[in-house]
Design an enzyme around this catalytic site. Structure first.
Site, short mmCIF file in Angstrom:
data_model
loop_
_atom_site.label_atom_id
_atom_site.label_comp_id
_atom_site.label_asym_id
_atom_site.label_seq_id
_atom_site.Cartn_x
_atom_site.Cartn_y
_atom_site.Cartn_z
N ASP A 142 1.64 3.78 -15.77
CA ASP A 142 2.32 3.35 -17.03
C ASP A 142 2.09 4.02 -18.06
O ASP A 142 2.13 3.37 -19.31
CB ASP A 142 2.05 1.76 -16.98
CG ASP A 142 2.35 1.01 -15.71
OD1 ASP A 142 3.43 1.32 -15.19
OD2 ASP A 142 1.32 0.30 -15.11
N HIS A 202 9.31 2.67 -13.61
CA HIS A 202 9.27 3.44 -14.68
C HIS A 202 10.31 2.76 -15.50
O HIS A 202 11.36 2.39 -15.21
CB HIS A 202 9.80 4.89 -14.14
CG HIS A 202 8.67 5.70 -13.48
ND1 HIS A 202 9.11 6.90 -12.88
CD2 HIS A 202 7.25 5.56 -13.26
CE1 HIS A 202 7.76 7.34 -12.41
NE2 HIS A 202 6.88 6.54 -12.55
P1 IMP Z 1 -0.24 -0.93 -4.28
O1 IMP Z 1 0.23 0.22 -4.47
O2 IMP Z 1 0.85 -1.81 -4.30
O3 IMP Z 1 -0.86 -1.12 -3.06
O4 IMP Z 1 -1.46 -1.60 -5.30
C1 IMP Z 1 -2.63 -1.05 -5.56
C2 IMP Z 1 -3.14 -1.13 -7.02
O5 IMP Z 1 -2.45 -0.04 -7.52
C3 IMP Z 1 -2.81 -2.31 -7.44
O6 IMP Z 1 -3.96 -2.60 -8.45
C4 IMP Z 1 -1.60 -1.87 -8.67
O7 IMP Z 1 -1.47 -2.86 -9.58
C5 IMP Z 1 -1.80 -0.68 -8.46
N1 IMP Z 1 -0.25 0.14 -8.77
C6 IMP Z 1 0.26 0.38 -7.78
N2 IMP Z 1 1.38 1.14 -8.23
C7 IMP Z 1 1.49 1.29 -9.53
C8 IMP Z 1 2.14 1.88 -10.88
O8 IMP Z 1 3.21 2.11 -10.57
N3 IMP Z 1 1.54 1.47 -12.20
C9 IMP Z 1 0.49 0.68 -12.23
N4 IMP Z 1 -0.38 0.24 -11.30
C10 IMP Z 1 0.17 0.45 -9.92
MG MG Z 2 4.83 1.94 -14.31
#
Ligand code: IMP
Ligand code: MG
Length: 342
Positions: A19, A49
């Site tokens: 982010d 995004h």
């Molecule tokens: P997962 O990728 O959904 O398994 O989540 C694993 C960790 O990565 C969690 O803490 C999510 O909040 C974080 N996370 C996954 N994708 C994003 C993203 O696009 N932006 C910010 N955090 C993310």
């Molecule tokens: Mg994001």
């Protein structure tokens, strides 16, 4: 710092915990430098995004955030997980049906993966996953039992060999933009394991996701937020209290999960390490308007206050790589582009 910028293949990645505003940086570069292809690497629809154009704000999870540049072919590289439901909904809303392509080897997220992600208390609660099914889908991919995009009849018209398309374009001298998702701090390999996503998120991974070899990459732009954020669980060395961030006027919510993001101050050590692993050749800094609200919307370096310039200079010193892009607000026009000046 003197630097020759060729830009025939550029990767854009997030330097902190995600982010950072990669979507906005991608959109700006796409509008300005006219890539023939904009292709996504990264995990899958766990990414969100935000791209703001005038009054309209788009939150994209599957389609490359460079979609706002109408003349590029949009691709999803074979490393990426595709959720057909999210994909078709975005294709419809963004009107990109004629120019979006998916590699036939992308792995598919099934409803069952989402149920497993949300229903697993370790993933959902301890790790704080986004619940988009990515972790379980990558498990099945590694187990060699997942479906691929080429097995989904509704995706037939969208299939291509993304690697071949990109390499052919590069050979003919075109500019190609590869966009990463997530951030360095949640890389499966380099992040704060186990509080990470289900794959590496560094620039090398983004190249691999798209089938582009390391010798073909000319520039790696690593994007850092002046005030880094983190959603979900896990260590965050420079985190500040909620009261502190609200006092600074910073309040952010996740694009996918709508959870309130944790906010921290600049982390010099992490920025340097992240730029190193990413092989950054350039850095973009976003959210400089949080450092000094007077800078909101600035489009040239002259308009930046002394406070903002000092922040940029010290970040550049921390990282050891030139800051070439400075984002001053959410709209794609609110950016200072110094790439021609170095
Ligand atoms: P997962 O990728 O959904 O398994 O989540 C694993 C960790 O990565 C969690 O803490 C999510 O909040 C974080 N996370 C996954 N994708 C994003 C993203 O696009 N932006 C910010 N955090 C993310
Ligand atoms: Mg994001």
């Amino acid at each position: 710092m003197l630097l020759e910028i060729t830009m025939s293949c550029t990767i854009i990645v997030g330097g902190f915990f995600g982010d950072e505003g990669k979507g906005k940086v991608v959109a700006h570069i796409a509008n300005k430098d006219h890539p023939s292809i904009i292709s996504r690497g990264g995990v899958g629809p766990n990414a969100g995004h935000t791209v703001k154009v005038g009054e309209k704000e788009y939150g994209v999870r599957m389609i490359p955030s460079g979609f706002i540049y109408n003349n590029a072919r949009l691709c999803i590289g074979s490393g990426v997980l595709v959720d057909p439901r999210v994909f078709f909904q975005e294709v419809e809303v963004l009107g990109v049906r004629d120019r979006i392509f998916v590699d036939g080897r992308c792995s598919i997220i099934e409803e069952e993966h989402i149920a497993r992600d949300k229903g697993d208390s370790y993933l959902a609660k301890t790790i704080g996953s986004t619940g988009s099914g990515c972790g379980p889908a990558n498990v099945d991919r590694v187990m060699r039992i997942a479906r691929q995009a080429k097995d989904v009849p509704e995706l037939r018209d969208y299939l291509t060999d993304v690697s071949l398309d990109i390499n052919t374009s590069l050979d003919s001298g075109d500019f190609v933009l590869l966009e990463g998702t997530q951030g360095f701090g949640i890389s499966l390999y380099f992040g704060t394991y186990p509080f990470v996503t289900s794959k590496d998120t560094s620039a090398s991974q983004i190249a691999a996701d798209n089938g582009v070899g390391p010798t073909k990459i000319d520039e790696v732009i690593t994007v850092f937020k002046a005030y880094p954020t983190r959603v979900g669980e896990g260590p965050f060395g420079t985190e500040m209290s909620r009261e502190e961030s609200h006092r600074l006027g910073i309040e952010e919510f996740g694009t996918v999960t709508h959870r309130e993001r944790r906010i921290g101050v600049w982390d010099a050590g992490m920025a340097k390490y992240s730029a190193m692993v990413n092989g950054a050749t350039q850095v973009a800094i976003t959210g400089i308007d949080h450092v000094d609200p007077d800078c909101f919307g600035a489009t040239s370096y002259d308009q930046l206050s002394k406070k903002a310039r000092e922040f940029i200079n010290s970040a550049e010193n921390d990282i050891g790589v030139p800051v070439t892009l400075i984002s001053t607000g959410p709209d794609i026009t609110q950016i200072i582009d110094l790439r021609d000046e170095i």
